[in-house]
Scaffold this motif. Structure first.
Motif, PDB file in Angstrom:
ATOM      1  N   VAL A 107       0.991  -1.750  -0.001  1.00 13.28           N
ATOM      2  CA  VAL A 107      -0.147   0.215  -0.048  1.00 13.28           C
ATOM      3  C   VAL A 107       1.163   1.164   0.237  1.00 13.28           C
ATOM      4  CG1 VAL A 107      -1.812   2.039   1.386  1.00 13.28           C
ATOM      5  CG2 VAL A 107      -1.906  -1.155   1.147  1.00 13.28           C
ATOM      6  N   LEU A 108       2.005   1.428   1.289  1.00 11.10           N
ATOM      7  CA  LEU A 108       2.700   2.502   1.165  1.00 11.10           C
ATOM      8  C   LEU A 108       3.325   2.522  -0.409  1.00 11.10           C
ATOM      9  CD1 LEU A 108       4.406   4.481   2.575  1.00 11.10           C
ATOM     10  CD2 LEU A 108       6.204   2.688   3.137  1.00 11.10           C
ATOM     11  N   GLU A 166       2.144   1.718  -3.761  1.00  6.35           N
ATOM     12  CA  GLU A 166       1.010   2.542  -4.377  1.00  6.35           C
ATOM     13  C   GLU A 166       1.175   3.488  -4.254  1.00  6.35           C
ATOM     14  OE1 GLU A 166       0.138   1.356  -7.171  1.00  6.35           O
ATOM     15  OE2 GLU A 166      -1.375   2.784  -7.646  1.00  6.35           O
ATOM     16  N   LEU A 167       1.003   3.985  -2.928  1.00  8.05           N
ATOM     17  CA  LEU A 167       0.083   5.876  -2.402  1.00  8.05           C
ATOM     18  C   LEU A 167       1.658   6.490  -2.813  1.00  8.05           C
ATOM     19  CD1 LEU A 167      -0.875   7.637  -0.673  1.00  8.05           C
ATOM     20  CD2 LEU A 167       0.307   7.147   1.397  1.00  8.05           C
ATOM     21  N   LEU A 227      -2.394  11.907  -6.810  1.00 10.72           N
ATOM     22  CA  LEU A 227      -2.899  11.619  -6.144  1.00 10.72           C
ATOM     23  C   LEU A 227      -3.521  13.285  -5.595  1.00 10.72           C
ATOM     24  CD1 LEU A 227      -3.358  10.421  -3.123  1.00 10.72           C
ATOM     25  CD2 LEU A 227      -1.500  11.430  -2.453  1.00 10.72           C
ATOM     26  N   ASP A 252      -4.507  -2.462  -3.629  1.00 13.53           N
ATOM     27  CA  ASP A 252      -3.563  -1.902  -3.221  1.00 13.53           C
ATOM     28  C   ASP A 252      -4.008  -0.450  -3.003  1.00 13.53           C
ATOM     29  OD1 ASP A 252      -3.743  -1.831  -5.730  1.00 13.53           O
ATOM     30  OD2 ASP A 252      -1.224  -1.793  -5.412  1.00 13.53           O
ATOM     31  N   LEU A 253      -4.499  -1.034  -4.334  1.00  6.64           N
ATOM     32  CA  LEU A 253      -4.706   1.568  -5.081  1.00  6.64           C
ATOM     33  C   LEU A 253      -6.071   1.671  -4.350  1.00  6.64           C
ATOM     34  CD1 LEU A 253      -4.447   3.740  -6.648  1.00  6.64           C
ATOM     35  CD2 LEU A 253      -5.484   2.832  -8.968  1.00  6.64           C
ATOM     36  N   ALA A 260      -4.612   2.484  -0.565  1.00  8.97           N
ATOM     37  CA  ALA A 260      -3.600   3.839  -0.360  1.00  8.97           C
ATOM     38  C   ALA A 260      -4.985   5.285  -0.417  1.00  8.97           C
ATOM     39  CB  ALA A 260      -2.765   4.015  -2.082  1.00  8.97           C
ATOM     40  N   LEU A 271      -6.469   5.460   2.704  1.00 10.90           N
ATOM     41  CA  LEU A 271      -5.337   6.716   3.563  1.00 10.90           C
ATOM     42  C   LEU A 271      -5.441   7.669   3.674  1.00 10.90           C
ATOM     43  CD1 LEU A 271      -2.837   6.031   5.438  1.00 10.90           C
ATOM     44  CD2 LEU A 271      -1.062   5.301   3.372  1.00 10.90           C
TER      45      LEU A 271
END
Length: 254
Positions: free
Chosen positions: A35-36, A38-39, A48, A214-215, A218, A221
């Motif tokens: 996740v991180l 992808e972020l 983003l 994952d997206l 992200a 988050l």
């Protein structure tokens, strides 16, 4: 954030990552490391920022419209009982209705444009601000008003120097609730769709369609971080504007 809270967050993330490393997680529960990553990719590509800017615009516009109307009408209803008596039945009737129920109607009227999303957010934020302002005015100590009037203050001066500061703590409590609702309804309305295919809620919708967990995490988050930052900003404004009033209230409560 306290040391205990930070420790709890780190422990949960470590447990989550450890479970992912041992392949005991279901496929829809992506590891924190993925996740991180992808972020960071979303940040580097500028996606983003673009999605966040659109979502923040919708939230801020709806919040400003709903909070402005709610606080204004609440103050008016508080100082002028006839207005309060006239508005109260309508507010009592519509307040319990989930505001997201109005979304299909707004979509028919305005489509999946920014207008329908902003109006839905405004509708949701109106009620907590109205109620907080109304009961904030009614909670003002009548002795303060009486003292100001006996010292020669006119209606306008009494309102600005006594009633408004006296109701301010309640008003900010309503604004804080409304701010959280603005983010909730922003995501809910964007999950229906977006005319320009932008917004963090629309990003979650797209990730769901593509099976990109994952997206999805992200984007969630990012919403959490933005909501937290907005709440801290509002609390800072409250602290600066009401420093003396808050201390006085705390002293009065003992």
């Amino acid at each position: 954030m306290t040391r205990e809270a930070l420790g709890l967050v780190v422990a949960v993330l470590a447990l989550w990552q450890g479970a992912a490393a041992w392949h005991v997680l279901p496929p829809y529960l992506t590891s924190p490391a993925v996740v991180l990553a992808e972020l960071l990719r979303l940040i580097r590509s500028g996606e983003l920022l673009l999605h966040s800017a659109v979502s923040l615009y919708r939230s801020a516009a709806g919040f400003a419209l709903g909070a402005g109307l709610g606080v204004g009408l609440g103050l008016l209803a508080g100082v002028w009982r006839r207005v309060g008596d006239a508005v109260e039945p309508l507010v009592s009737l519509t307040y319990p209705v989930p505001k997201v129920a109005f979304l299909p109607i707004l979509l028919v009227w305005f489509g999946i444009s920014d207008t329908s999303k902003i109006l839905l957010i405004a509708l949701s934020t109106f009620f907590p601000c109205y109620i907080a302002a109304l009961y904030g005015v009614r909670a003002v100590d009548p002795l303060w008003v009486w003292a100001a009037q006996n010292m020669g203050a006119g209606r306008g001066r009494v309102f600005l120097r006594v009633v408004l500061p006296g109701a301010a703590v309640h008003i900010f409590s309503g604004l804080r609730v409304a701010l959280a609702l603005a983010f909730i309804l922003m995501v809910a309305s964007e999950l229906i769709g977006s005319s320009n295919r932008l917004g963090l809620g629309f990003l979650i919708l797209s990730a769901d369609a593509g099976g990109r967990f994952d997206l999805m995490f992200a984007a969630i988050l990012a919403i959490a971080v933005l909501g937290f930052a907005a709440d801290r900003l509002l609390l800072e404004v409250r602290r600066r504007l009401l420093a003396g009033i808050v201390l006085m209230e705390e002293a009065r409560r003992g």
